[in-house]
Design a protein around this motif. Structure first.
Motif, PDB file in Angstrom:
ATOM      1  N   THR A 114     -79.956  90.778 -30.975  1.00 31.07           N
ATOM      2  CA  THR A 114     -78.766  90.462 -30.177  1.00 31.07           C
ATOM      3  C   THR A 114     -77.832  89.548 -30.962  1.00 31.07           C
ATOM      4  O   THR A 114     -78.257  88.823 -31.848  1.00 31.07           O
ATOM      5  CB  THR A 114     -79.167  89.775 -28.859  1.00 31.07           C
ATOM      6  OG1 THR A 114     -79.960  88.660 -29.191  1.00 31.07           O
ATOM      7  CG2 THR A 114     -79.921  90.711 -27.953  1.00 31.07           C
ATOM      8  N   ASP A 115     -76.578  89.596 -30.587  1.00 33.65           N
ATOM      9  CA  ASP A 115     -75.570  88.786 -31.270  1.00 33.65           C
ATOM     10  C   ASP A 115     -75.695  87.337 -30.788  1.00 33.65           C
ATOM     11  O   ASP A 115     -75.436  87.050 -29.619  1.00 33.65           O
ATOM     12  CB  ASP A 115     -74.192  89.363 -30.923  1.00 33.65           C
ATOM     13  CG  ASP A 115     -73.058  88.512 -31.471  1.00 33.65           C
ATOM     14  OD1 ASP A 115     -73.336  87.512 -32.175  1.00 33.65           O
ATOM     15  OD2 ASP A 115     -71.895  88.852 -31.170  1.00 33.65           O
ATOM     16  N   PRO A 116     -76.070  86.419 -31.655  1.00 32.66           N
ATOM     17  CA  PRO A 116     -76.254  85.025 -31.206  1.00 32.66           C
ATOM     18  C   PRO A 116     -74.953  84.348 -30.785  1.00 32.66           C
ATOM     19  O   PRO A 116     -74.982  83.321 -30.110  1.00 32.66           O
ATOM     20  CB  PRO A 116     -76.874  84.327 -32.426  1.00 32.66           C
ATOM     21  CG  PRO A 116     -76.524  85.171 -33.592  1.00 32.66           C
ATOM     22  CD  PRO A 116     -76.358  86.570 -33.089  1.00 32.66           C
ATOM     23  N   THR A 117     -73.806  84.918 -31.135  1.00 39.62           N
ATOM     24  CA  THR A 117     -72.542  84.302 -30.700  1.00 39.62           C
ATOM     25  C   THR A 117     -72.129  84.783 -29.301  1.00 39.62           C
ATOM     26  O   THR A 117     -71.212  84.215 -28.702  1.00 39.62           O
ATOM     27  CB  THR A 117     -71.389  84.608 -31.689  1.00 39.62           C
ATOM     28  OG1 THR A 117     -71.103  86.011 -31.651  1.00 39.62           O
ATOM     29  CG2 THR A 117     -71.737  84.184 -33.108  1.00 39.62           C
ATOM     30  N   ALA A 118     -72.841  85.793 -28.784  1.00 37.84           N
ATOM     31  CA  ALA A 118     -72.438  86.363 -27.484  1.00 37.84           C
ATOM     32  C   ALA A 118     -72.555  85.339 -26.364  1.00 37.84           C
ATOM     33  O   ALA A 118     -71.778  85.372 -25.401  1.00 37.84           O
ATOM     34  CB  ALA A 118     -73.292  87.591 -27.171  1.00 37.84           C
ATOM     35  N   ALA A 119     -73.514  84.424 -26.473  1.00 42.30           N
ATOM     36  CA  ALA A 119     -73.716  83.427 -25.410  1.00 42.30           C
ATOM     37  C   ALA A 119     -72.525  82.486 -25.267  1.00 42.30           C
ATOM     38  O   ALA A 119     -72.381  81.806 -24.254  1.00 42.30           O
ATOM     39  CB  ALA A 119     -74.985  82.609 -25.694  1.00 42.30           C
ATOM     40  N   PHE A 120     -71.668  82.438 -26.277  1.00 42.78           N
ATOM     41  CA  PHE A 120     -70.497  81.550 -26.217  1.00 42.78           C
ATOM     42  C   PHE A 120     -69.307  82.208 -25.520  1.00 42.78           C
ATOM     43  O   PHE A 120     -68.288  81.568 -25.302  1.00 42.78           O
ATOM     44  CB  PHE A 120     -70.070  81.127 -27.638  1.00 42.78           C
ATOM     45  CG  PHE A 120     -71.046  80.183 -28.302  1.00 42.78           C
ATOM     46  CD1 PHE A 120     -70.851  78.805 -28.261  1.00 42.78           C
ATOM     47  CD2 PHE A 120     -72.157  80.669 -28.965  1.00 42.78           C
ATOM     48  CE1 PHE A 120     -71.751  77.940 -28.859  1.00 42.78           C
ATOM     49  CE2 PHE A 120     -73.068  79.808 -29.574  1.00 42.78           C
ATOM     50  CZ  PHE A 120     -72.863  78.436 -29.523  1.00 42.78           C
ATOM     51  N   ARG A 121     -69.428  83.502 -25.163  1.00 45.44           N
ATOM     52  CA  ARG A 121     -68.331  84.213 -24.501  1.00 45.44           C
ATOM     53  C   ARG A 121     -68.224  83.779 -23.031  1.00 45.44           C
ATOM     54  O   ARG A 121     -69.186  83.287 -22.442  1.00 45.44           O
ATOM     55  CB  ARG A 121     -68.577  85.730 -24.548  1.00 45.44           C
ATOM     56  CG  ARG A 121     -68.578  86.335 -25.934  1.00 45.44           C
ATOM     57  CD  ARG A 121     -67.204  86.677 -26.444  1.00 45.44           C
ATOM     58  NE  ARG A 121     -66.365  87.371 -25.461  1.00 45.44           N
ATOM     59  CZ  ARG A 121     -65.044  87.545 -25.632  1.00 45.44           C
ATOM     60  NH1 ARG A 121     -64.447  87.104 -26.725  1.00 45.44           N
ATOM     61  NH2 ARG A 121     -64.331  88.173 -24.716  1.00 45.44           N
ATOM     62  N   LEU A 122     -67.062  83.953 -22.459  1.00 45.76           N
ATOM     63  CA  LEU A 122     -66.831  83.572 -21.058  1.00 45.76           C
ATOM     64  C   LEU A 122     -66.421  84.783 -20.213  1.00 45.76           C
ATOM     65  O   LEU A 122     -65.781  84.627 -19.175  1.00 45.76           O
ATOM     66  CB  LEU A 122     -65.751  82.479 -20.989  1.00 45.76           C
ATOM     67  CG  LEU A 122     -66.104  81.151 -21.688  1.00 45.76           C
ATOM     68  CD1 LEU A 122     -64.907  80.194 -21.660  1.00 45.76           C
ATOM     69  CD2 LEU A 122     -67.316  80.491 -21.040  1.00 45.76           C
ATOM     70  N   ASP A 123     -66.808  85.991 -20.679  1.00 44.04           N
ATOM     71  CA  ASP A 123     -66.480  87.195 -19.916  1.00 44.04           C
ATOM     72  C   ASP A 123     -67.042  87.068 -18.504  1.00 44.04           C
ATOM     73  O   ASP A 123     -68.146  86.569 -18.309  1.00 44.04           O
ATOM     74  CB  ASP A 123     -67.082  88.431 -20.600  1.00 44.04           C
ATOM     75  CG  ASP A 123     -66.593  88.569 -22.027  1.00 44.04           C
ATOM     76  OD1 ASP A 123     -65.392  88.747 -22.238  1.00 44.04           O
ATOM     77  OD2 ASP A 123     -67.447  88.453 -22.935  1.00 44.04           O
ATOM     78  N   ASP A 124     -66.293  87.529 -17.531  1.00 46.06           N
ATOM     79  CA  ASP A 124     -66.706  87.513 -16.122  1.00 46.06           C
ATOM     80  C   ASP A 124     -66.807  86.115 -15.529  1.00 46.06           C
ATOM     81  O   ASP A 124     -67.356  85.955 -14.439  1.00 46.06           O
ATOM     82  CB  ASP A 124     -68.041  88.257 -15.920  1.00 46.06           C
ATOM     83  CG  ASP A 124     -67.953  89.682 -16.427  1.00 46.06           C
ATOM     84  OD1 ASP A 124     -66.878  90.293 -16.251  1.00 46.06           O
ATOM     85  OD2 ASP A 124     -68.935  90.170 -17.016  1.00 46.06           O
ATOM     86  N   LYS A 125     -66.336  85.119 -16.250  1.00 42.92           N
ATOM     87  CA  LYS A 125     -66.348  83.771 -15.667  1.00 42.92           C
ATOM     88  C   LYS A 125     -64.916  83.378 -15.260  1.00 42.92           C
ATOM     89  O   LYS A 125     -63.944  83.762 -15.916  1.00 42.92           O
ATOM     90  CB  LYS A 125     -66.891  82.737 -16.653  1.00 42.92           C
ATOM     91  CG  LYS A 125     -68.393  82.916 -16.949  1.00 42.92           C
ATOM     92  CD  LYS A 125     -68.971  81.671 -17.575  1.00 42.92           C
ATOM     93  CE  LYS A 125     -70.336  81.920 -18.202  1.00 42.92           C
ATOM     94  NZ  LYS A 125     -71.396  82.189 -17.229  1.00 42.92           N
ATOM     95  N   VAL A 126     -64.841  82.599 -14.183  1.00 40.38           N
ATOM     96  CA  VAL A 126     -63.561  82.045 -13.755  1.00 40.38           C
ATOM     97  C   VAL A 126     -63.563  80.554 -14.095  1.00 40.38           C
ATOM     98  O   VAL A 126     -64.472  79.828 -13.681  1.00 40.38           O
ATOM     99  CB  VAL A 126     -63.334  82.239 -12.237  1.00 40.38           C
ATOM    100  CG1 VAL A 126     -61.950  81.702 -11.857  1.00 40.38           C
ATOM    101  CG2 VAL A 126     -63.482  83.695 -11.829  1.00 40.38           C
ATOM    102  N   VAL A 127     -62.568  80.140 -14.867  1.00 38.11           N
ATOM    103  CA  VAL A 127     -62.504  78.755 -15.366  1.00 38.11           C
ATOM    104  C   VAL A 127     -61.282  78.057 -14.790  1.00 38.11           C
ATOM    105  O   VAL A 127     -60.151  78.531 -14.977  1.00 38.11           O
ATOM    106  CB  VAL A 127     -62.433  78.742 -16.913  1.00 38.11           C
ATOM    107  CG1 VAL A 127     -62.401  77.306 -17.437  1.00 38.11           C
ATOM    108  CG2 VAL A 127     -63.609  79.500 -17.529  1.00 38.11           C
ATOM    109  N   LEU A 128     -61.504  76.965 -14.080  1.00 41.24           N
ATOM    110  CA  LEU A 128     -60.400  76.142 -13.560  1.00 41.24           C
ATOM    111  C   LEU A 128     -60.172  74.970 -14.509  1.00 41.24           C
ATOM    112  O   LEU A 128     -61.111  74.211 -14.803  1.00 41.24           O
ATOM    113  CB  LEU A 128     -60.749  75.625 -12.156  1.00 41.24           C
ATOM    114  CG  LEU A 128     -59.864  74.499 -11.591  1.00 41.24           C
ATOM    115  CD1 LEU A 128     -58.401  74.902 -11.481  1.00 41.24           C
ATOM    116  CD2 LEU A 128     -60.396  74.058 -10.208  1.00 41.24           C
ATOM    117  N   ILE A 129     -58.930  74.829 -14.972  1.00 45.24           N
ATOM    118  CA  ILE A 129     -58.586  73.753 -15.908  1.00 45.24           C
ATOM    119  C   ILE A 129     -57.474  72.916 -15.295  1.00 45.24           C
ATOM    120  O   ILE A 129     -56.363  73.418 -15.068  1.00 45.24           O
ATOM    121  CB  ILE A 129     -58.117  74.327 -17.264  1.00 45.24           C
ATOM    122  CG1 ILE A 129     -59.199  75.222 -17.859  1.00 45.24           C
ATOM    123  CG2 ILE A 129     -57.760  73.204 -18.241  1.00 45.24           C
ATOM    124  CD1 ILE A 129     -58.666  76.418 -18.591  1.00 45.24           C
TER     125      ILE A 129
END
Ligand SMILES: NC(=O)c1ccc[n+]([C@@H]2O[C@H](COP(=O)([O-])OP(=O)(O)OC[C@H]3O[C@@H](n4cnc5c(N)ncnc54)[C@H](OP(=O)(O)O)[C@@H]3O)[C@@H](O)[C@H]2O)c1
Length: 257
Positions: free
Chosen positions: A4-19
């Motif tokens: 598996t791609d070890p950088t994939a865990a850093f992705r935020l696909d399907d997440k909603v981020v409030l800033i």
């Protein structure tokens, strides 16, 4: 060997981020980086025109205009964001101000105002976002944007309200992490060193300010745009799934010397 791609865990696909505080500076950068990592972003601040420009620029973004010092402001921000986006998976408590004055000249009113935006609002937002996640059985990650001046005093800078608020925010991070760790809500903080934004224009355009920033950091320089991206992505994403209650300094070693 893992396939598996070890950088994939850093992705935020399907997440909603409030800033919060996304109308300028670090918050606008966090919004762009979260969006580039696949997130839907909800950007909040008072300057609606700036938020509208950012929403136009990003793929999947929504805006909430709010004054976080108004009575009920943080509560309205949390509720409106959940209503607009359906849920919040990551909250970045980034909005803040910094008032510079010697403590002997700092009014109680100024002190209260600073605490209101830099500490009370992040607490209220964290509580309401965590409550919604816990009630609905969803995990969440909360990132409080503190400061190296939440770890040590400001020295020549003289920021009594800011130092108190950011120090409080760092320990609030640990307290909330301990209360919500078993409920699936992680709470961490980033403590940045110096980055050029509207907040500290004056320091960057002043020789004395430059000297102060260079002398205090082990690396002898302030941060440059992009040097908080990794910390934000790490703490927001599943890459930090076993990390909570941590205050991550990104400061070129401000407290190392
Ligand atoms: N830059 C640095 O060197 C540095 C270092 C350590 C920590 N930090 C922290 O990083 C965070 C972001 O600061 P920055 O440097 O990016 O400064 P900035 O460009 O001045 O951004 C501050 C943000 O906070 C928002 N804000 C201020 N008062 C608000 C209120 N009453 N209601 C809603 N939003 C409000 C502002 O938006 P509106 O004016 O549109 O409301 C703006 O988007 C702050 O928490 C700061 O303490 C910065």
């Amino acid at each position: 060997m893992t396939r598996t791609d070890p950088t994939a865990a850093f992705r935020l696909d399907d997440k909603v981020v409030l800033i919060t505080g996304a109308s300028s500076g670090l918050g606008a950068r966090f919004a762009r980086v979260a969006s580039a990592a696949g997130a839907t972003v909800v950007v909040a601040a008072r300057r609606a025109d700036r938020l509208a420009e950012l929403v136009d620029e990003l793929d999947d973004a929504l805006a909430v205009e709010v004054d976080l010092t108004a009575p009920g402001g943080p509560e309205v921000c949390a509720a409106a964001s959940i209503e607009l986006a359906g849920r919040i998976d990551v909250l970045i408590n980034n909005a803040g101000i910094s008032q510079v004055a010697p403590a002997l000249d700092f009014t109680t009113e100024d002190f209260r105002h600073e605490i209101e935006i830099d500490l009370v609002a992040p607490f209220a937002l964290a509580r309401d976002i965590a409550r919604d996640a816990i009630t609905n059985g969803r995990p969440a990650s909360i990132i409080n944007v503190g400061s190296i001046l939440g770890e040590v005093g400001g020295g020549k800078l003289r920021v009594p309200g800011y130092a108190a608020a950011k120090g409080g925010l760092h320990n609030l991070t640990r307290e909330l992490a301990s209360q919500w760790g078993r409920k699936g809500v992680r709470v961490n903080a980033i403590a940045p060193g110096w980055f050029e934004t509207e907040m500290n224009d004056a320091m960057f355009s002043d020789g004395g300010g430059q000297a102060y920033m260079e002398a205090g950091a082990a690396m002898g320089r302030p941060g440059i745009e992009g040097e908080l991206d990794g910390a934000m992505l790490y703490l927001a994403s599943d890459a930090s799934s076993f990390v909570t209650g941590h205050v991550l300094q990104v400061s070129g070693g401000w407290t190392a010397t």
